[in-house]
Design a protein around this motif. Sequence first.
Motif, PDB file in Angstrom:
ATOM      1  N   ASP A  11       0.801  -1.223   0.000  1.00 28.73           N
ATOM      2  CA  ASP A  11       0.000   0.000   0.000  1.00 28.73           C
ATOM      3  C   ASP A  11       0.835   1.275   0.000  1.00 28.73           C
ATOM      4  OD1 ASP A  11      -2.333  -1.474   0.023  1.00 28.73           O
ATOM      5  OD2 ASP A  11      -2.483  -1.466   2.208  1.00 28.73           O
ATOM      6  N   LEU A  59       3.004   3.960  -1.674  1.00 27.98           N
ATOM      7  CA  LEU A  59       3.316   4.528  -2.986  1.00 27.98           C
ATOM      8  C   LEU A  59       4.774   4.994  -3.001  1.00 27.98           C
ATOM      9  CD1 LEU A  59       2.319   5.447  -5.782  1.00 27.98           C
ATOM     10  CD2 LEU A  59       1.589   7.580  -4.703  1.00 27.98           C
ATOM     11  N   TRP A 113       3.590   7.690   2.145  1.00 23.71           N
ATOM     12  CA  TRP A 113       2.460   8.058   1.292  1.00 23.71           C
ATOM     13  C   TRP A 113       1.818   6.782   0.771  1.00 23.71           C
ATOM     14  CZ3 TRP A 113       0.571  12.855   0.932  1.00 23.71           C
ATOM     15  CH2 TRP A 113       1.398  13.895   1.372  1.00 23.71           C
ATOM     16  N   ARG A 114       0.532   6.628   1.026  1.00 23.36           N
ATOM     17  CA  ARG A 114      -0.200   5.438   0.594  1.00 23.36           C
ATOM     18  C   ARG A 114      -0.772   5.636  -0.806  1.00 23.36           C
ATOM     19  NH1 ARG A 114      -3.767   4.021   5.959  1.00 23.36           N
ATOM     20  NH2 ARG A 114      -2.031   3.180   7.172  1.00 23.36           N
ATOM     21  N   VAL A 115      -1.062   4.531  -1.458  1.00 17.47           N
ATOM     22  CA  VAL A 115      -1.649   4.556  -2.797  1.00 17.47           C
ATOM     23  C   VAL A 115      -2.987   5.294  -2.791  1.00 17.47           C
ATOM     24  CG1 VAL A 115      -2.499   3.106  -4.690  1.00 17.47           C
ATOM     25  CG2 VAL A 115      -0.461   2.435  -3.439  1.00 17.47           C
ATOM     26  N   ASN A 116      -3.739   5.204  -1.703  1.00 28.23           N
ATOM     27  CA  ASN A 116      -5.053   5.844  -1.625  1.00 28.23           C
ATOM     28  C   ASN A 116      -4.986   7.345  -1.327  1.00 28.23           C
ATOM     29  OD1 ASN A 116      -4.468   6.016   1.093  1.00 28.23           O
ATOM     30  ND2 ASN A 116      -6.061   4.597   1.756  1.00 28.23           N
ATOM     31  N   GLY A 117      -3.772   7.914  -1.246  1.00 32.07           N
ATOM     32  CA  GLY A 117      -3.614   9.349  -1.025  1.00 32.07           C
ATOM     33  C   GLY A 117      -3.403   9.733   0.424  1.00 32.07           C
ATOM     34  N   GLU A 118      -3.657   8.833   1.343  1.00 31.38           N
ATOM     35  CA  GLU A 118      -3.437   9.115   2.758  1.00 31.38           C
ATOM     36  C   GLU A 118      -1.951   8.991   3.076  1.00 31.38           C
ATOM     37  OE1 GLU A 118      -5.825   6.315   4.897  1.00 31.38           O
ATOM     38  OE2 GLU A 118      -7.704   7.200   4.217  1.00 31.38           O
ATOM     39  N   TYR A 119      -1.560   9.541   4.222  1.00 30.98           N
ATOM     40  CA  TYR A 119      -0.161   9.421   4.629  1.00 30.98           C
ATOM     41  C   TYR A 119      -0.052   9.191   6.132  1.00 30.98           C
ATOM     42  CZ  TYR A 119      -0.376  14.250   6.317  1.00 30.98           C
ATOM     43  OH  TYR A 119      -0.717  15.391   6.982  1.00 30.98           O
ATOM     44  N   TYR A 174       4.563   0.975  -8.748  1.00 33.56           N
ATOM     45  CA  TYR A 174       3.663   2.071  -9.077  1.00 33.56           C
ATOM     46  C   TYR A 174       4.301   3.134  -9.952  1.00 33.56           C
ATOM     47  CZ  TYR A 174       0.900  -0.140  -5.455  1.00 33.56           C
ATOM     48  OH  TYR A 174       0.195  -1.058  -4.702  1.00 33.56           O
ATOM     49  N   ASP A 196      -0.222   8.137  -9.425  1.00 31.59           N
ATOM     50  CA  ASP A 196      -1.124   9.225  -9.032  1.00 31.59           C
ATOM     51  C   ASP A 196      -0.732  10.558  -9.666  1.00 31.59           C
ATOM     52  OD1 ASP A 196       1.160   9.858  -7.599  1.00 31.59           O
ATOM     53  OD2 ASP A 196       0.087  10.279  -5.734  1.00 31.59           O
ATOM     54  N   ARG A 218       2.181  12.106  -9.293  1.00 30.47           N
ATOM     55  CA  ARG A 218       3.287  12.761  -8.584  1.00 30.47           C
ATOM     56  C   ARG A 218       4.611  12.440  -9.267  1.00 30.47           C
ATOM     57  NH1 ARG A 218       1.998  13.323  -2.391  1.00 30.47           N
ATOM     58  NH2 ARG A 218      -0.141  12.602  -2.414  1.00 30.47           N
TER      59      ARG A 218
END
Length: 114
Positions: free
Chosen positions: A26, A28, A40-46, A77, A90, A92
């Motif tokens: 998970d 990123l 930093w997670r794949v879902n945008g959370e950190y 990723y 994502d 970035r």
Amino acid sequence: MNTLPDIHLSDHLILLGGRCQLSFKDILFIEAQRSYTVFWRVNGEYVMTSRPLGWYESSLPDYLVRVHKSYIVNLNYVVSFKDTTIRLIDGRQVMVSRRRKSFINKFLRAHLNI
């Protein structure tokens, strides 16, 4: 104040004294911010921890690679690599150091056809 250490397991990390479990798949990318580390997670959370980036590096799987003094990237990723910049799924962009550029370029071409 007595804090619990972060724990490294085979497929995930237990961070923040057991309050956060983070699966390697998970992640990123991981970013150093002075003496802090941001996952930093794949879902945008950190998740931010108060340990330096180097503290985690030796316990990470092979697909989480240090590309710069401030970044570790999950190569699963990566969308593209041009000059000294990696673009992630994502959108970035993460800088690759000149010293690591050749290794990252060869690895991505060999394993990910990028």
